[in-house]
Design an enzyme around this catalytic site. Structure first.
Site, PDB file in Angstrom:
ATOM      1  N   GLY A 125       0.807  -1.222   0.000  1.00 53.29           N
ATOM      2  CA  GLY A 125       0.000   0.000   0.000  1.00 53.29           C
ATOM      3  C   GLY A 125       0.837   1.267   0.000  1.00 53.29           C
ATOM      4  N   SER A 130       3.846  -3.496  -4.976  1.00 54.76           N
ATOM      5  CA  SER A 130       3.958  -4.815  -4.359  1.00 54.76           C
ATOM      6  C   SER A 130       3.135  -5.836  -5.151  1.00 54.76           C
ATOM      7  CB  SER A 130       3.491  -4.762  -2.907  1.00 54.76           C
ATOM      8  OG  SER A 130       2.226  -4.174  -2.819  1.00 54.76           O
ATOM      9  N   ASP A 175       3.886  -1.025 -14.085  1.00 58.26           N
ATOM     10  CA  ASP A 175       4.462  -1.691 -12.926  1.00 58.26           C
ATOM     11  C   ASP A 175       4.948  -3.098 -13.267  1.00 58.26           C
ATOM     12  OD1 ASP A 175       3.545   0.630 -11.879  1.00 58.26           O
ATOM     13  OD2 ASP A 175       1.970  -0.256 -10.651  1.00 58.26           O
TER      14      ASP A 175
HETATM   15  C1  GAF Z   1      -0.360   2.572 -10.659  1.00 59.26           C
HETATM   16  C2  GAF Z   1      -0.766   1.724 -11.849  1.00 59.26           C
HETATM   17  F1  GAF Z   1      -0.685   0.401 -11.531  1.00 59.26           F
HETATM   18  C3  GAF Z   1       0.114   2.029 -13.067  1.00 59.26           C
HETATM   19  O1  GAF Z   1      -0.343   1.301 -14.170  1.00 59.26           O
HETATM   20  C4  GAF Z   1       0.117   3.528 -13.367  1.00 59.26           C
HETATM   21  O2  GAF Z   1      -1.095   3.925 -13.968  1.00 59.26           O
HETATM   22  C5  GAF Z   1       0.414   4.328 -12.100  1.00 59.26           C
HETATM   23  O3  GAF Z   1      -0.424   3.956 -11.020  1.00 59.26           O
HETATM   24  C6  GAF Z   1       0.246   5.808 -12.325  1.00 59.26           C
HETATM   25  O4  GAF Z   1       1.249   6.273 -13.167  1.00 59.26           O
HETATM   26  O5  GAF Z   1       0.932   2.247 -10.229  1.00 59.26           O
END
Ligand code: GAF
Length: 388
Positions: A125, A130, A175
């Site tokens: 969080g 994670s 991510d």
């Molecule tokens: C989160 C989301 F998982 C990513 O895909 C991205 O949109 C980000 O927020 C914002 O840049 O990490």
């Protein structure tokens, strides 16, 4: 437990008292985003780096037809017959590995009975991905068990689908992509349209100082979903004038000047953030590649203002953390990183100043908010990999 050997012993102890069956270990990191926020689902640009926090996965085959998932962080096990995995998420940690197994199976990979033990130190969080680390670690481990290989970009796409289609969190690709494809000591400029990328070395004298506001972040939260809908609304209105605008990636500041008056005020501000953020992100990668750290820091600062004021994706604590860093010796650039509404700031800091910078920021933040922050001095690390 940071030690993979300890996870191997734990896994062997739980599942293979006789120790004839081999356990394989894999790691997948969390990430910090240097710049390019809420641009990934608009098919734009992002520039994250993988960090030293990671999920470790230990995996081995079973002979009893079961798929057994164990999370050391929760000291909890879940077990399912290999042929009948749950069809939907339940809001439990197991959703993430189950989502990956379901998507891999849908993509034609026969998932055999297996034991999978997970352990991670990516703070939950905190906006450091994670969930992506768990997904990518799971996928890498299962593929390792199968002796199969998938190119990193494709692996990231499968893990994103696990989160979108199984967990039902509407995240973009950033991510999972950086967790699968990160490179030690590098940031990665990703074009989220075609998944092409450029690696930019992070100079040796620069540290990534990650400051946790301790305000919880969640991609499944209302803030992320609302912002994404506003971005899409602005895009749809611009597309009525220029149909070639499929995503905000295709729109320019000139489009906003011409037709912005037709867009509801909030969506207009979100669009302005995304459109200018794409320009900043490409410029920031160029600055990093030519070692122009002053320009990189300036762009990060602009990005934070845009994220906070136009996107309204920050929170008072993150604004405070960014402001308190400004006059500390060694700062190159600071901004809120990740999905927003809490989580961490990323501070690029001259390495020699990093320990005093971290201590001073911690104390300033504690005095000004009453909250004890966690501050980590990190470096850019490698993406998912086996541990021998
Ligand atoms: C989160 C989301 F998982 C990513 O895909 C991205 O949109 C980000 O927020 C914002 O840049 O990490």
């Amino acid at each position: 437990m940071k030690d993979p050997a300890a996870l191997r012993i734990l896994h062997q102890g739980r599942y293979h008292a006789a120790a004839q069956i081999q356990t394989q270990i894999f790691a997948a990191p969390g990430r910090v985003n240097l710049i390019g926020e809420h641009t990934d689902y608009a098919e734009g640009f992002v520039m994250p780096a993988a960090i030293d926090f990671a999920t470790l996965a230990a995996i081995s085959p079973r002979t009893d037809g079961q798929i057994v998932l164990y999370a050391e962080n929760f000291a909890e096990e879940r077990s399912y017959p290999a042929g009948s995995l749950p069809a939907a998420a339940t809001g439990h940690w197991s959703d993430y590995p189950l989502g990956v197994l379901t998507i891999l199976s849908g993509a034609g990979y026969q998932i055999p009975p297996l034991s999978l033990s997970l352990w991670g130190d990516v703070p939950l969080g905190s906006g450091l991905s994670s969930s992506a680390a768990v997904e990518v670690a799971t996928a890498t481990a299962v593929l390792g068990l199968l002796g199969a290989e998938i190119p990193g970009p494709q692996l990231a796409r499968l893990c994103q689908r696990a989160e979108n289609e199984f967990v039902r969190a509407n995240c973009g690709i950033m991510d999972q992509f950086i967790s699968a494809n990160g490179k030690e000591n590098h940031a990665l400029l990703l074009d989220c349209r075609d998944l092409s990328f450029r690696l930019a070395p992070i100079p040796q004298n620069v540290a990534l100082v990650i400051a946790n506001t301790m305000v919880k972040h969640s991609v499944a939260g209302a803030g992320y979903t609302t912002r994404r809908a506003e971005v899409e609304e602005a895009c749809a209105i611009l597309a009525t004038h220029r149909p070639e605008i499929k995503f905000l990636r295709d729109a320019t500041p000139a489009d906003l000047a011409a037709w912005g008056h037709e867009i509801p005020p909030n969506s207009l501000k979100r669009a302005r953030h995304v459109i200018t953020e794409n320009l900043r992100t490409v410029a920031a990668a160029d600055a990093l590649l030519r070692n122009d750290l002053a320009e990189l820091g300036r762009l990060m600062h602009e990005a934070h203002i845009s994220y906070s004021q136009d996107f309204e994706g920050s929170c008072p604590e993150a604004d405070t953390m960014v402001n308190l860093a400004q006059d500390l010796p060694g700062l190159i650039g600071a901004r809120l990183t990740g999905g927003g509404f809490g989580g961490c700031t990323i501070n690029l800091v001259e390495k020699q100043h990093a320990p005093t910078f971290a201590a001073a920021l911690k104390e300033r933040y504690r005095q000004s908010t009453g909250i004890h922050p966690e501050i980590h001095i990190c470096h850019a690390s490698a993406g998912a990999h086996p541990i021998l």
